[in-house]
Scaffold this active site. Sequence first.
Site, PDB file in Angstrom:
ATOM      1  N   GLU A 150      -5.140   4.306   5.426  1.00  0.00           N
ATOM      2  CA  GLU A 150      -4.707   3.962   4.062  1.00  0.00           C
ATOM      3  C   GLU A 150      -4.900   5.136   3.096  1.00  0.00           C
ATOM      4  O   GLU A 150      -4.044   5.366   2.239  1.00  0.00           O
ATOM      5  CB  GLU A 150      -5.489   2.730   3.583  1.00  0.00           C
ATOM      6  N   SER A 184     -10.934   0.323   2.399  1.00  0.00           N
ATOM      7  CA  SER A 184     -10.332   0.111   3.725  1.00  0.00           C
ATOM      8  C   SER A 184      -9.799   1.438   4.262  1.00  0.00           C
ATOM      9  O   SER A 184      -9.020   2.098   3.582  1.00  0.00           O
ATOM     10  CB  SER A 184      -9.172  -0.868   3.623  1.00  0.00           C
ATOM     11  N   ARG A 242       0.811  -1.222   0.000  1.00  0.00           N
ATOM     12  CA  ARG A 242       0.000   0.000   0.000  1.00  0.00           C
ATOM     13  C   ARG A 242       0.847   1.277   0.000  1.00  0.00           C
ATOM     14  O   ARG A 242       0.514   2.274   0.660  1.00  0.00           O
ATOM     15  CB  ARG A 242      -0.982   0.069   1.175  1.00  0.00           C
TER      16      ARG A 242
END
Length: 363
Positions: free
Chosen positions: A355, A253, A176
């Site tokens: 995130e 998310s 990520r």
Amino acid sequence: MSDVYAEPATAGDPTDPATLARYTTLRLGGPAGRLEIAGDAAQIVLKVQEAEAREQAVLVLAGGSNVVIGDQGFPGTVVLVRSRGFQVVAEDGDTVTVRVEAGEPWDDLVAATVERGWSGLECLSGIPGSAGATPIQNVGAYGQEVAETIVAVEAYDRTRREVVRIAAADCGFVYRGSIFKYSDRWVVLTVDFRLTRSQLSGPVRYAELARALGVEVGDRVPLADARATVRKLRAGKGMVLDAADPDTWSVGSFFTNPVLPGEVFEQVRERAADLGQPPHWPGADGTVKVSAAWLIDKAGFGKGYAGPEGVAISSKHTLALTNRSGTASTAALVALAREIRDGVQSRFGVTLHPEPVLINCTI
Ligand SMILES: Cc1cc2nc3c(=O)[nH]c(=O)nc-3n(C[C@H](O)[C@H](O)[C@H](O)COP(=O)(O)OP(=O)(O)OC[C@H]3O[C@@H](n4cnc5c(N)ncnc54)[C@H](O)[C@@H]3O)c2cc1C
């Protein structure tokens, strides 16, 4: 899928006090100082350079599906990336290299590759946003990430003031993340993906996906089956955008899965002894990735847990924070995020990190 992008009521009118909520999947964010639309790579560069000449800060925004923008908005220039299309730039035996314009809607691209029998992106079906944003956080799902297929990124380098080609090895891809995340330096113009000519997917790596497909982990399945099954699994979790479903008014998310040193993971296990085994994935370097959703749930924040102004954890997925009333403020959403982060910290001693990219707000 192209309707993922909202278009301004008065396109390109710099006097339009565009509310950025219109351009984000969370439906949150205050006004833009100025809004510009860039329909191709040259315009993207030009709009950025013009903003710099006005000494204005620049925010590059595409699908708005991975940003949380503060209620004060963004006082500088917001450049909406709306370039489209892709072309084959190289063919070599079984592989085909596709150059994709930054603004191409990601899921349209995945659909096109599956249709043509190009394998490599099928498990990334149903993810909102643009192709150009995928390198930013090395988009991944169901056992695939774009770092596996990206060969190069073409970007406008705002420091050197020139268009550069960055090989995948220099993109700093990690879970990520990449050199592009949290950096204003590069504006992605095109992305090259190297895909394999095959009617079959890569080996299915994700147990839940293998189960849903009725195969073993490591098996290959027809591309179209992989795509359809991933989309179905995602939809069941509110992870495919749906204007009628407030569980999808999110950034997907909200927290990344924490990656912990082995000894820290053991401490978490001890603290969780009465709760069962946290789902986890050991890394090659001795670290352990732990399920953020499990930590959040076990810290007392289950599906549907509500915060102020109608923000809430999705009723379908513990990791998605939603503006389900559609009328909340960013302040309310980040208050919920803070409460969850602090709750997990005090229960398990693990700090969760967001995130999405936070713009003019903080948790
Ligand atoms: C329902 C839902 C499900 C999701 N599921 C997943 C998932 O499974 N896996 C996953 O990894 N992500 C997922 N996401 C997050 C998101 O969709 C991806 O990160 C996507 O790539 C963001 O694309 P975007 O065009 O919307 O980016 P934006 O939100 O517009 O921008 C995100 C960041 O990238 C920057 N950026 C965008 N375009 C450019 C460019 N051309 N050049 C430079 N910087 C740029 C922005 O400045 C910002 O910092 C999900 C989001 C939602 C809403």
